[in-house]
Design a protein around this motif. Structure first.
Motif, PDB file in Angstrom:
ATOM      1  N   ARG A  68       4.384   6.975  -0.366  1.00 19.11           N
ATOM      2  CA  ARG A  68       4.651   5.544  -0.218  1.00 19.11           C
ATOM      3  C   ARG A  68       4.509   4.818  -1.554  1.00 19.11           C
ATOM      4  NH1 ARG A  68       0.013   2.721   2.378  1.00 19.11           N
ATOM      5  NH2 ARG A  68      -0.624   2.928   0.230  1.00 19.11           N
ATOM      6  N   GLU A  71       7.468   5.599  -3.748  1.00 18.22           N
ATOM      7  CA  GLU A  71       8.673   4.887  -3.299  1.00 18.22           C
ATOM      8  C   GLU A  71       8.617   3.411  -3.662  1.00 18.22           C
ATOM      9  OE1 GLU A  71       9.727   5.396   0.775  1.00 18.22           O
ATOM     10  OE2 GLU A  71      10.144   7.527   0.543  1.00 18.22           O
ATOM     11  N   GLN A  72       7.468   2.793  -3.478  1.00 21.37           N
ATOM     12  CA  GLN A  72       7.353   1.370  -3.796  1.00 21.37           C
ATOM     13  C   GLN A  72       7.657   1.104  -5.268  1.00 21.37           C
ATOM     14  OE1 GLN A  72       3.373   0.613  -2.326  1.00 21.37           O
ATOM     15  NE2 GLN A  72       4.166  -0.272  -0.442  1.00 21.37           N
ATOM     16  N   LEU A  75      11.938   2.912  -5.776  1.00 19.94           N
ATOM     17  CA  LEU A  75      13.119   2.626  -4.947  1.00 19.94           C
ATOM     18  C   LEU A  75      13.432   1.136  -4.944  1.00 19.94           C
ATOM     19  CD1 LEU A  75      12.641   4.891  -1.786  1.00 19.94           C
ATOM     20  CD2 LEU A  75      13.839   5.414  -3.912  1.00 19.94           C
ATOM     21  N   TRP A  78      12.301  -1.477  -1.337  1.00 21.04           N
ATOM     22  CA  TRP A  78      11.493  -0.631  -0.476  1.00 21.04           C
ATOM     23  C   TRP A  78      11.088  -1.392   0.781  1.00 21.04           C
ATOM     24  CZ3 TRP A  78       6.616  -0.780   1.680  1.00 21.04           C
ATOM     25  CH2 TRP A  78       6.182   0.402   2.279  1.00 21.04           C
ATOM     26  N   ARG A 109      18.742   4.971  -3.131  1.00 21.05           N
ATOM     27  CA  ARG A 109      18.110   3.687  -3.483  1.00 21.05           C
ATOM     28  C   ARG A 109      17.204   3.791  -4.714  1.00 21.05           C
ATOM     29  NH1 ARG A 109      15.180   2.837   1.417  1.00 21.05           N
ATOM     30  NH2 ARG A 109      14.195   1.102   0.363  1.00 21.05           N
TER      31      ARG A 109
END
Length: 112
Positions: A68, A71-72, A75, A78, A109
Motif C-alpha cells: 500500500r 502504491e501511494q 501510482l 491511488w 497507473r
C-alpha cells in the motif's frame, strides 16, 4: 543480531524447531525480522485466510502495508482497494480467498 537474519515457519502445525541455539521464531518481534519465507504461511497474493499463528498474520499484514505504501507513492490517483477479506490484514487487496481473489498492482497507473 546476526543470529536472526530471517524467520522461517517450520511446519504446518506451526511448531517451531528449537535447539539450544535456536529460539521459537513465532515469538520473534516482527521488528527484528529482516526477511520472510512465506511458504508455510502461504504467499500473501494467494489471499489465504486459513488459521495460522499470529506471526504469519503479522507478516502478511506488514507485506500488504508495504505494498500500500509503495502504491501511494508510485501510482497516479491511488485509491484504497475495496477487497473485503480481512481488511485489517489484507488492506483491501483480497476480494476473497485464493489467487483469483487477489487484486494485483495496476501498472498502467504508474507515475511517469
Amino acid at each position: 543480531d546476526h543470529a536472526k537474519p530471517e524467520c522461517l515457519k517450520d511446519d504446518q502445525k506451526h511448531t517451531p524447531k528449537t535447539t539450544e541455539d535456536c529460539e521459537d521464531c513465532t515469538a520473534t518481534n516482527i521488528e527484528d525480522i529482516r526477511t520472510v519465507h512465506f511458504t508455510l504461511c502461504q504467499k500473501p497474493w494467494v489471499c489465504s485466510n486459513w488459521k495460522t499463528n499470529d506471526l504469519c498474520q503479522r507478516m502478511k499484514e506488514r507485506w500488504f502495508r508495504m505494498r500500500r505504501d509503495w502504491e501511494q507513492e508510485h501510482l497516479v490517483d491511488w485509491k484504497q482497494p475495496e477487497g473485503k477479506l480481512k481488511p485489517e490484514i489484507f488492506h483491501g487487496y483480497c476480494k476473497h480467498e485464493n489467487k483469483k481473489g487477489y487484486l494485483p498492482i495496476d501498472m498502467t497507473r504508474l507515475k511517469q
